[in-house]
Scaffold this motif. Sequence first.
Motif, mmCIF file in Angstrom:
data_model
loop_
_atom_site.group_PDB
_atom_site.id
_atom_site.type_symbol
_atom_site.label_atom_id
_atom_site.label_comp_id
_atom_site.label_asym_id
_atom_site.label_seq_id
_atom_site.Cartn_x
_atom_site.Cartn_y
_atom_site.Cartn_z
ATOM 1 N N THR A 4 -2.572 -5.604 -7.427
ATOM 2 C CA THR A 4 -1.204 -5.995 -7.096
ATOM 3 C C THR A 4 -1.093 -6.349 -5.618
ATOM 4 O OG1 THR A 4 -0.357 -4.540 -8.835
ATOM 5 C CG2 THR A 4 1.212 -5.268 -7.160
ATOM 6 N N ILE A 5 -1.756 -5.565 -4.780
ATOM 7 C CA ILE A 5 -1.746 -5.854 -3.341
ATOM 8 C C ILE A 5 -2.360 -7.226 -3.080
ATOM 9 C CG2 ILE A 5 -2.707 -5.164 -1.108
ATOM 10 C CD1 ILE A 5 -2.468 -2.251 -2.050
ATOM 11 N N TYR A 22 0.829 -1.204 0.000
ATOM 12 C CA TYR A 22 0.000 0.000 0.000
ATOM 13 C C TYR A 22 0.868 1.261 0.000
ATOM 14 C CZ TYR A 22 -3.337 3.515 1.545
ATOM 15 O OH TYR A 22 -4.102 4.645 1.648
ATOM 16 N N PHE A 23 1.872 1.275 0.869
ATOM 17 C CA PHE A 23 2.732 2.461 0.952
ATOM 18 C C PHE A 23 3.675 2.567 -0.240
ATOM 19 C CE2 PHE A 23 1.693 2.081 5.555
ATOM 20 C CZ PHE A 23 1.007 3.286 5.642
ATOM 21 N N ASP A 24 3.855 1.477 -0.965
ATOM 22 C CA ASP A 24 4.661 1.492 -2.184
ATOM 23 C C ASP A 24 3.857 2.062 -3.354
ATOM 24 O OD1 ASP A 24 7.021 0.925 -3.647
ATOM 25 O OD2 ASP A 24 6.138 -0.957 -4.384
ATOM 26 N N GLY A 25 2.544 2.200 -3.151
ATOM 27 C CA GLY A 25 1.699 2.772 -4.193
ATOM 28 C C GLY A 25 1.173 1.746 -5.172
ATOM 29 N N ALA A 26 1.135 0.493 -4.774
ATOM 30 C CA ALA A 26 0.656 -0.567 -5.666
ATOM 31 C C ALA A 26 -0.862 -0.493 -5.802
ATOM 32 C CB ALA A 26 1.067 -1.927 -5.124
#
Length: 90
Positions: free
Chosen positions: A30-31, A22-26
Amino acid sequence: MSLPKFVTGMMFALAIVIGWSYFDGASAGTILLRAIVCALIIQAGYFLLVFAMIGRATPTTADKIREADRGAILNKVADGEKLSARRSLH
């Protein structure tokens, strides 16, 4: 490892993977994919661990178990007491 410990550890690992994604912006897809892959890897590892533990255990023959049980029972019987399948109600 007991099942509750495994489930708790798996939930923490999945939460970390989901948070990282989530914090990677996926994206949501993808999550979800990362969480599923992580869960599959953890479960496969747990299966292999249990399989290895069973494989390493030394087999005990039924005769050895039966003799050990019989010896434990005979040690508990008082001298002069008869062993029979019949039980008295008195």
